[in-house]
Write a protein that holds these residues in place. Sequence first.
Motif, PDB file in Angstrom:
ATOM      1  N   TRP A  25       1.031  -1.137  -0.125  1.00 57.62           N
ATOM      2  CA  TRP A  25       0.087  -0.007  -0.110  1.00 57.62           C
ATOM      3  C   TRP A  25       0.754   1.060   0.041  1.00 57.62           C
ATOM      4  O   TRP A  25       0.507   2.436  -0.342  1.00 57.62           O
ATOM      5  N   ASP A  26       2.119   1.250   0.452  1.00 61.28           N
ATOM      6  CA  ASP A  26       2.771   2.476   0.597  1.00 61.28           C
ATOM      7  C   ASP A  26       4.249   2.367  -0.313  1.00 61.28           C
ATOM      8  O   ASP A  26       5.089   3.253  -0.077  1.00 61.28           O
ATOM      9  N   ARG A  27       3.813   1.701  -1.279  1.00 60.91           N
ATOM     10  CA  ARG A  27       5.134   1.592  -2.269  1.00 60.91           C
ATOM     11  C   ARG A  27       4.448   1.669  -3.789  1.00 60.91           C
ATOM     12  O   ARG A  27       3.276   0.932  -3.925  1.00 60.91           O
ATOM     13  N   TYR A  28       4.998   2.412  -4.473  1.00 62.61           N
ATOM     14  CA  TYR A  28       4.402   2.831  -5.898  1.00 62.61           C
ATOM     15  C   TYR A  28       5.336   2.659  -7.235  1.00 62.61           C
ATOM     16  O   TYR A  28       6.455   2.979  -7.112  1.00 62.61           O
ATOM     17  N   ILE A  29       4.855   2.207  -8.134  1.00 61.89           N
ATOM     18  CA  ILE A  29       5.433   2.137  -9.392  1.00 61.89           C
ATOM     19  C   ILE A  29       4.509   2.763 -10.322  1.00 61.89           C
ATOM     20  O   ILE A  29       3.590   2.686 -10.710  1.00 61.89           O
ATOM     21  N   THR A  30       5.561   3.677 -10.846  1.00 61.92           N
ATOM     22  CA  THR A  30       4.992   4.321 -12.058  1.00 61.92           C
ATOM     23  C   THR A  30       5.573   3.949 -13.462  1.00 61.92           C
ATOM     24  O   THR A  30       6.739   3.699 -13.428  1.00 61.92           O
ATOM     25  N   VAL A  31       4.687   4.108 -14.539  1.00 62.45           N
ATOM     26  CA  VAL A  31       5.273   3.344 -15.812  1.00 62.45           C
ATOM     27  C   VAL A  31       5.098   4.358 -17.050  1.00 62.45           C
ATOM     28  O   VAL A  31       3.982   5.172 -17.248  1.00 62.45           O
ATOM     29  N   LYS A  32       6.276   4.578 -17.777  1.00 62.68           N
ATOM     30  CA  LYS A  32       6.004   5.090 -19.168  1.00 62.68           C
ATOM     31  C   LYS A  32       6.098   3.922 -20.099  1.00 62.68           C
ATOM     32  O   LYS A  32       7.076   3.153 -20.512  1.00 62.68           O
ATOM     33  N   SER A  33       4.821   3.514 -20.868  1.00 71.05           N
ATOM     34  CA  SER A  33       4.932   2.519 -21.675  1.00 71.05           C
ATOM     35  C   SER A  33       5.412   2.929 -23.008  1.00 71.05           C
ATOM     36  O   SER A  33       5.385   4.213 -23.447  1.00 71.05           O
ATOM     37  N   ASN A  34       6.061   2.233 -24.008  1.00 71.05           N
ATOM     38  CA  ASN A  34       6.656   2.498 -25.066  1.00 71.05           C
ATOM     39  C   ASN A  34       6.272   1.536 -26.530  1.00 71.05           C
ATOM     40  O   ASN A  34       5.728   0.364 -25.815  1.00 71.05           O
ATOM     41  N   GLY A  35       6.441   2.159 -27.498  1.00 70.22           N
ATOM     42  CA  GLY A  35       5.932   1.292 -28.666  1.00 70.22           C
ATOM     43  C   GLY A  35       4.458   1.445 -28.991  1.00 70.22           C
ATOM     44  O   GLY A  35       3.664   2.347 -28.663  1.00 70.22           O
ATOM     45  N   GLY A  36       4.135   0.718 -29.855  1.00 73.63           N
ATOM     46  CA  GLY A  36       2.743   0.902 -30.584  1.00 73.63           C
ATOM     47  C   GLY A  36       1.984   0.087 -29.479  1.00 73.63           C
ATOM     48  O   GLY A  36       2.305  -0.460 -28.498  1.00 73.63           O
ATOM     49  N   LEU A  37       0.661  -0.201 -30.183  1.00 76.49           N
ATOM     50  CA  LEU A  37      -0.426  -0.750 -29.043  1.00 76.49           C
ATOM     51  C   LEU A  37      -0.114  -2.002 -28.551  1.00 76.49           C
ATOM     52  O   LEU A  37      -0.202  -2.122 -27.377  1.00 76.49           O
ATOM     53  N   ASN A  38       0.422  -3.075 -29.249  1.00 80.38           N
ATOM     54  CA  ASN A  38       0.629  -4.227 -28.667  1.00 80.38           C
ATOM     55  C   ASN A  38       1.863  -4.462 -27.765  1.00 80.38           C
ATOM     56  O   ASN A  38       1.983  -5.112 -26.832  1.00 80.38           O
ATOM     57  N   GLN A  39       2.883  -3.715 -28.312  1.00 77.17           N
ATOM     58  CA  GLN A  39       4.217  -3.400 -27.505  1.00 77.17           C
ATOM     59  C   GLN A  39       3.758  -3.004 -26.126  1.00 77.17           C
ATOM     60  O   GLN A  39       4.347  -3.408 -24.960  1.00 77.17           O
ATOM     61  N   MET A  40       2.939  -2.116 -26.030  1.00 77.28           N
ATOM     62  CA  MET A  40       2.378  -1.350 -24.837  1.00 77.28           C
ATOM     63  C   MET A  40       1.455  -2.358 -24.073  1.00 77.28           C
ATOM     64  O   MET A  40       1.589  -2.231 -22.696  1.00 77.28           O
ATOM     65  N   ARG A  41       0.623  -3.068 -24.821  1.00 80.05           N
ATOM     66  CA  ARG A  41      -0.334  -4.014 -23.780  1.00 80.05           C
ATOM     67  C   ARG A  41       0.423  -5.049 -23.359  1.00 80.05           C
ATOM     68  O   ARG A  41       0.226  -5.390 -22.109  1.00 80.05           O
ATOM     69  N   THR A  42       1.511  -5.643 -24.057  1.00 77.07           N
ATOM     70  CA  THR A  42       2.189  -6.867 -23.309  1.00 77.07           C
ATOM     71  C   THR A  42       3.184  -6.257 -22.287  1.00 77.07           C
ATOM     72  O   THR A  42       3.542  -6.851 -21.278  1.00 77.07           O
ATOM     73  N   GLY A  43       3.694  -5.032 -22.427  1.00 73.88           N
ATOM     74  CA  GLY A  43       4.327  -4.282 -21.621  1.00 73.88           C
ATOM     75  C   GLY A  43       3.782  -4.021 -20.198  1.00 73.88           C
ATOM     76  O   GLY A  43       4.244  -4.240 -19.216  1.00 73.88           O
ATOM     77  N   ILE A  44       2.537  -3.489 -20.297  1.00 71.04           N
ATOM     78  CA  ILE A  44       1.469  -3.428 -19.217  1.00 71.04           C
ATOM     79  C   ILE A  44       1.279  -4.680 -18.345  1.00 71.04           C
ATOM     80  O   ILE A  44       1.313  -4.568 -17.267  1.00 71.04           O
ATOM     81  N   SER A  45       1.205  -5.699 -19.183  1.00 65.26           N
ATOM     82  CA  SER A  45       0.909  -7.203 -18.590  1.00 65.26           C
ATOM     83  C   SER A  45       2.327  -7.448 -17.785  1.00 65.26           C
ATOM     84  O   SER A  45       2.164  -8.137 -16.493  1.00 65.26           O
ATOM     85  N   ASP A  46       3.488  -7.078 -18.498  1.00 63.80           N
ATOM     86  CA  ASP A  46       4.666  -7.462 -17.419  1.00 63.80           C
ATOM     87  C   ASP A  46       4.743  -6.508 -16.273  1.00 63.80           C
ATOM     88  O   ASP A  46       5.192  -7.141 -15.239  1.00 63.80           O
ATOM     89  N   MET A  47       4.285  -5.334 -16.328  1.00 56.19           N
ATOM     90  CA  MET A  47       4.418  -4.378 -15.321  1.00 56.19           C
ATOM     91  C   MET A  47       3.618  -4.588 -14.260  1.00 56.19           C
ATOM     92  O   MET A  47       3.652  -4.659 -12.938  1.00 56.19           O
ATOM     93  N   VAL A  48       2.308  -5.394 -14.493  1.00 52.18           N
ATOM     94  CA  VAL A  48       1.150  -5.781 -13.340  1.00 52.18           C
ATOM     95  C   VAL A  48       1.906  -6.805 -12.550  1.00 52.18           C
ATOM     96  O   VAL A  48       2.033  -6.878 -11.303  1.00 52.18           O
ATOM     97  N   ALA A  49       2.710  -7.605 -13.340  1.00 49.65           N
ATOM     98  CA  ALA A  49       3.321  -8.991 -12.606  1.00 49.65           C
ATOM     99  C   ALA A  49       4.500  -8.419 -11.872  1.00 49.65           C
ATOM    100  O   ALA A  49       4.871  -8.951 -10.815  1.00 49.65           O
TER     101      ALA A  49
END
Length: 509
Positions: free
Chosen positions: A104-128
């Motif tokens: 609850w007290d630690r945060y990750i911010t993300v700047k996704s890169n690439g086209g749609l599917n590069q961002m989609r798979t990258g976001i899935s990685d960052m959730v993990a």
Amino acid sequence: MVNSRGYSQVKRSSVVRFLSRRPSPSAITVYMILLFAFSLFIFVFNARDILDNEHKSRFSEESLSQNQSQSVQMSNEKLWDTPLNYGLRACASPTAKYKAAQGWDRYITVKSNGGLNQMRTGISDMVAVAHIMNATLVIPQLDKRSFWQDTSTFSDIFDELHFITSLQNDVRIIKELPRELESLPRARKHFTSWSGMGYYEDMKRLWEEFQVIHVAKSDSRLANNDLPLDIQRLRCRTLYHALRFSPLIESLGKKLVERLRSRGGGYIALHLRYEKDMLSFTGCTYGLTQAESEELRLMRENTNHWKVKKINSTEQREEGFCPLTPKEAAIFLQALGYSPSTVIYIAAGEIYGGKSHLVELTSRFPNIVFKETLATPEELKAFSKHASQTAAIDYIISTESDVFIPSYSGNMARAVEGHRRFLGHRKTITPDRKELVKLFDKLQSGQLKGGSSFSHIVQEMHKNRQGAPRKRRGPLPGVKGRARFRTEESFYENPYPECICRSKRANLK
């Protein structure tokens, strides 16, 4: 000898006496009646044989016609049928040992890169990654500096509320970083590509000094293999369930699928990656004019984040690193056995060179459909100048297609193939570009003729490249060090076995 000659003389004498007699009128009448009866018998007998043969001939022709019709029908079914899935099913649920992140007290911010599917798979990685590091994830910022210059925000493309709520038992996700934390110093990290659990366990030391970690890139932050089962399934839950497109995109995508099906049932989604950025990035200029080739070279020279500037186009093509041209895609589709009447949806951005490069494809397959011909201008107006949003529409139509064929193995091709595998191994034909180029060149030079023999070669070449179940491929042999991770098949291209379960009765090697 004497007896033989005597017998011959007696015989000749008898014949002479017989011929010298004049037959009576009654004998002639009897003879004529017998001759007529015999002739009539011969005619009836032969006529019966002729009729029998004609009947058999007609029956054989009808049988042959029926067999040919059945053969065409079976061939047609083979063209469209989904590969056998051996009882496999999607399974992305967590195991009994799984626990949600509590950071609850630690945060990750993300700047996704690439086209749609590069961002989609990258976001899935960052959730993990957020789950592994026991952190709260802030809704990622999307790439606005890529070739397409798309200004779309997360909520423009994805259903933000659904994303947050569907993952609430996995990772805490918030829309924005709390204001009191905005001025605090952050750990700015380029997490190493294809990293495993050990790497991110080590990265937890950053929490000792920082409350916020900012990740500059999201793509390929996790390894494809050797991760815990629950982490792999979390990636699948994120990509295939949580990252649902916005209601506006979902609605139009489904409408266009219905319109395609109303044109005659099945359709092919052809991801024709013959776009300016792809041709420039790969250095593929086969079939282009000198002016077009020069334009692509200058674009590559002026794009700073593309590291490779000098590319041998011929070598690229011979190694199978170039997307199929529209003409090559048409020859490939014909060789597979698809008829000219087949409905083909072109899932792509603007085709480089426009109609001048599409004529070979549209002349062979007149039922070519684009977004612009399938949707009304009013329906597309909301998505104009937003390439990621129109790519999302292409993604929906491609995922739902009866057959998906990518002309190049890029991010969208891999993502769609993986999603189709997850949904039951829907038919996906991946062209063997390296081998096809050899055949195309032989056709061009006259060393090989088109027709049934050419089709047979192409079909045999691709009989095991149609999306049937198989385990994900590991690294290429002989590649050592971290470079081997780059050669592994992407987890998102083939999530088997972690996210695709095998029943006890299934027998799959």
